[in-house]
Design an enzyme around this catalytic site. Structure first.
Site, PDB file in Angstrom:
ATOM      1  N   LYS A  66       0.829  -1.205   0.000  1.00 14.09           N
ATOM      2  CA  LYS A  66       0.000   0.000   0.000  1.00 14.09           C
ATOM      3  C   LYS A  66       0.861   1.251   0.000  1.00 14.09           C
ATOM      4  O   LYS A  66       1.814   1.358   0.781  1.00 14.09           O
ATOM      5  CB  LYS A  66      -0.946   0.012   1.207  1.00 14.09           C
ATOM      6  CG  LYS A  66      -1.856   1.261   1.266  1.00 14.09           C
ATOM      7  CD  LYS A  66      -3.038   1.045   2.188  1.00 14.09           C
ATOM      8  CE  LYS A  66      -2.678   1.048   3.639  1.00 14.09           C
ATOM      9  NZ  LYS A  66      -2.188   2.380   4.091  1.00 14.09           N
ATOM     10  N   GLU A  86      -9.456   7.328   3.425  1.00  7.23           N
ATOM     11  CA  GLU A  86      -9.459   7.632   4.850  1.00  7.23           C
ATOM     12  C   GLU A  86      -9.947   9.058   5.094  1.00  7.23           C
ATOM     13  O   GLU A  86      -9.438  10.012   4.507  1.00  7.23           O
ATOM     14  CB  GLU A  86      -8.063   7.456   5.458  1.00  7.23           C
ATOM     15  CG  GLU A  86      -8.032   7.757   6.951  1.00  7.23           C
ATOM     16  CD  GLU A  86      -6.734   7.358   7.634  1.00  7.23           C
ATOM     17  OE1 GLU A  86      -6.603   7.602   8.850  1.00  7.23           O
ATOM     18  OE2 GLU A  86      -5.848   6.783   6.955  1.00  7.23           O
TER      19      GLU A  86
END
Length: 267
Positions: free
Chosen positions: A118, A187
């Site tokens: 990631k 997020e």
């Protein structure tokens, strides 16, 4: 708990089929073999070996001090306890400044047991994503609040709240998908924005503080067990707290997974 009936190993193809079938994906962080074994028994599809270990394991205020050696070590630990979950590992701060450096470091994480890496960032990472994916390294992108950029962002606060920044995130997401990203994490962005972008993408999206319209949800394992080194995130939930009818860690994790699956979490 029909999700426990699926004991097959989770792959990228599995996640893509979940998106098509509108079946939610449950993700939790994990940093060691013991908890990895419990997560494997509890219906979790993806284990994120997050650089959040800098906060919850090492006691740092940010994720920036976390090193490649740290991530390799914890990925190897989790891998030893894993049997079926897809393992997603964060590439730490300054480990992917250019495609060549990213490939060297991502290769080390894959050799330690990661199935995907990631990266935090938008359009500027497109060349790196392409460089990694054509060389056999699957990539997850992380957009919105990117903790490795906390000092630039001015703290841990919601992102993409203006029209221009929302349009930029949408542009980044579509560009990164074209570059080869297999999974995308949002997020702390507005819920309606994550819903719009999720519907535009062919790849699954995972949300943390980004609303229930994402294809899956992720939380920090320590947070759902009420183990805080600081203030608990407003979007998290303590599944061992009084009133949740859980007396064991495994029970708490199973309840989290079930609530992700049936849409009860996030509310």
């Amino acid at each position: 708990m029909t999700y426990l009936a699926n004991q097959a190993k989770i792959t990228i193809n599995t996640l893509n089929s979940y998106k098509k079938e509108k079946q939610k994906i449950a993700v939790l962080t994990c940093y060691d073999a013991s908890f990895a074994k419990i997560l494997n028994l509890s219906g979790v599809e993806i284990i994120l070996i997050g650089d959040s270990l800098g906060n919850v394991v090492q006691g740092h205020a940010t994720t920036i001090p976390v090193t490649m050696s740290d991530m390799i070590y914890h990925t190897a630990c989790v891998n030893r306890g894993n049997t079926k979950c897809l393992l997603l590992t964060d590439m730490p701060f300054a480990s992917y400044n250019n495609p060549e450096t990213a490939y060297v470091n991502a290769s080390k994480l894959m050799q330690a047991g990661a199935h995907m890496v990631k990266l935090e960032g938008g359009e500027w990472l497109a060349d790196t994503v392409n460089y990694l994916t054509i060389r056999g390294i699957p990539v997850c992108s992380h957009l919105g609040l990117t903790p490795q950029s906390v000092h630039i962002l001015g703290g841990f606060k919601k992102q993409a709240i203006t029209i221009d920044s929302a349009l930029q995130l949408e542009k980044d997401a579509l560009l990164l998908e074209q570059a080869g990203v297999c999974l995308m994490l949002f997020e702390a962005i507005p819920h309606d924005l994550s819903a719009i972008v999720t519907n535009q993408l062919n790849i699954p999206t995972i949300g943390i503080g980004a609303g229930k319209e994402c294809d899956g949800q992720v939380l920090v394992l320590n947070d759902i067990l009420g183990i805080f080194t600081g203030k608990a995130p407003s979007f998290s939930k303590n599944y061992l707290a009084e009133g949740n009818n859980n007396s064991t860690i495994e029970g708490a994790i199973k309840q989290y997974v079930e609530e992700v699956k049936n849409g009860k979490f996030p509310e």
